[in-house]
Write a protein that holds these residues in place. Sequence first.
Motif, PDB file in Angstrom:
ATOM      1  N   LEU A 100     -54.157  51.283   6.354  1.00 38.08           N
ATOM      2  CA  LEU A 100     -53.597  51.140   5.010  1.00 38.08           C
ATOM      3  C   LEU A 100     -53.566  52.474   4.270  1.00 38.08           C
ATOM      4  O   LEU A 100     -52.672  52.721   3.463  1.00 38.08           O
ATOM      5  CB  LEU A 100     -54.415  50.126   4.195  1.00 38.08           C
ATOM      6  N   ARG A 107     -46.830  50.771   1.785  1.00 37.04           N
ATOM      7  CA  ARG A 107     -47.864  49.781   1.478  1.00 37.04           C
ATOM      8  C   ARG A 107     -47.371  48.792   0.431  1.00 37.04           C
ATOM      9  O   ARG A 107     -47.593  47.572   0.562  1.00 37.04           O
ATOM     10  CB  ARG A 107     -49.135  50.484   0.993  1.00 37.04           C
ATOM     11  N   GLU A 108     -46.689  49.287  -0.576  1.00 42.31           N
ATOM     12  CA  GLU A 108     -46.165  48.403  -1.620  1.00 42.31           C
ATOM     13  C   GLU A 108     -45.164  47.414  -1.036  1.00 42.31           C
ATOM     14  O   GLU A 108     -45.164  46.230  -1.376  1.00 42.31           O
ATOM     15  CB  GLU A 108     -45.501  49.228  -2.727  1.00 42.31           C
ATOM     16  N   GLU A 148     -47.024  44.763   1.033  1.00 48.04           N
ATOM     17  CA  GLU A 148     -47.755  43.823   0.183  1.00 48.04           C
ATOM     18  C   GLU A 148     -46.818  42.878  -0.552  1.00 48.04           C
ATOM     19  O   GLU A 148     -47.100  41.679  -0.695  1.00 48.04           O
ATOM     20  CB  GLU A 148     -48.645  44.596  -0.797  1.00 48.04           C
ATOM     21  N   LYS A 149     -45.677  43.399  -0.998  1.00 48.80           N
ATOM     22  CA  LYS A 149     -44.709  42.538  -1.678  1.00 48.80           C
ATOM     23  C   LYS A 149     -44.144  41.510  -0.709  1.00 48.80           C
ATOM     24  O   LYS A 149     -44.029  40.319  -1.036  1.00 48.80           O
ATOM     25  CB  LYS A 149     -43.579  43.375  -2.274  1.00 48.80           C
ATOM     26  N   ASN A 161     -46.798  38.862   0.056  1.00 48.93           N
ATOM     27  CA  ASN A 161     -46.982  37.914  -1.042  1.00 48.93           C
ATOM     28  C   ASN A 161     -45.863  36.876  -1.064  1.00 48.93           C
ATOM     29  O   ASN A 161     -46.113  35.683  -1.305  1.00 48.93           O
ATOM     30  CB  ASN A 161     -47.041  38.657  -2.379  1.00 48.93           C
ATOM     31  N   ILE A 173     -53.235  43.448   5.974  1.00 54.48           N
ATOM     32  CA  ILE A 173     -52.748  42.704   4.811  1.00 54.48           C
ATOM     33  C   ILE A 173     -52.635  41.213   5.116  1.00 54.48           C
ATOM     34  O   ILE A 173     -52.907  40.363   4.263  1.00 54.48           O
ATOM     35  CB  ILE A 173     -51.396  43.284   4.359  1.00 54.48           C
TER      36      ILE A 173
END
Length: 441
Positions: free
Chosen positions: A83, A91-92, A95-96, A99, A184
Amino acid sequence: MTVSTAIARLNAADPDFARHLDHLLSWESVSDDAVNQRVLDIIKAVRERGDAALVEFTQRFDGVDAKSIDDLILGRERLELALTRITPVQREALEKAANRVRMYHERQKQDSWQYTEADGTVLGQKVTPLDRAGLYVPGGKASYPSSVLMNAIPAKVAGVAEVVMVVPTPRGEVNELVLAAACIAGVDRVFTVGGAQAVAALAYGTESVPQVDKIVGPGNIYVATAKRHVFGQVGIDMIAGPSEILVVCDGQTDPDWIAMDLFSQAEHDEDAQAILVSPDAAFLDRVAASIDKLLPTMERAEIIEKSINGRGALIQVRDMQQAIEVANRIAPEHLELSVAEPQAWLPHIRHAGAIFMGRHTSEALGDYCAGPNHVLPTSGTARFSSPLGVYDFQKRSSIIFCSEQGASELGHTASVLARGESLTAHARSAEYRILTQEKGN
């Protein structure tokens, strides 16, 4: 490098259309005898020699200088390190996407249920997650962090206690994005092994690799063949064929958009299939021109060219109704309804892995971050199969509790049917529970 396309043109009005379409769609996921025997030998070796066989095969096939199985295990701390090694933007994005995938799959969770009949009999269903799932992830150049999210997150949402990932690292090549995605997604253990040997290890277990209940994830012909052989010992998701896209368009979408949508699947490999169906012959011409214009700009132009020329097609139909009929006949993995009123046509779609609605919804969004799973049925299996989901990592057990009165009443019915099948023990087992006063009636 010179690339050019000669994409097939079909017309649904042609008397031989059905035969031509069948030929276009034909694809067999068949291992030759040599591959099949090699896979069987590898499975046998892993079952007999466990970790030692895994180390030997990883040295031989992946060129990894592993001294023991410990060299092929990545701990949670290594995933967390990944990470920090990817860019903040990457990374963003991971993660998006994670989610969104998690939020979508939360809605698929099934709960246990029961109901009680008037005589006190209770019937129901108990929903239980699998204990352990195995995730196969391709390694090296074919690295797909999105597949890690799509396979691991539904398992975790389902309540699977442990997700074990196997990923080859040819010549020691580690993909940090894949490991970051595993972190993640909540993957619990990672082994840097691949091929048929990794599938065998997950199916039967070794001294270090735990035996799993189900194996999911894409792989090459050796992985697919191994999954076929271990099915029954463990569950598997599917034997996937080449990627497919079918675009149904009314002729009003930018032809460059449609050409690139077709490329988005053709670039996977030479056997991928990209088909456009439209009632507008002039539009098909414009898309063909866009294909020729845009192909030289693509990094994977040679792969796209072979896919488009070998298995692609532009199909002219009479009207939108016939376009939908052709779509249902093909039962594609990905179906784009690039039309003015996609909701109006949705009720008529019977067979598709995923349906992308409207001109702005490219299939690529579904591959990465829309939320629904991108592990989809291919080769026409959307006629009877569904996308990977939470339900693939849950089992359902029937619940039956009979009250004294209920057992007596059902006993009469069971007795008649059991004796009709000449299964006397079945009948007498049920008859023992019939209340005395009822036996005399």
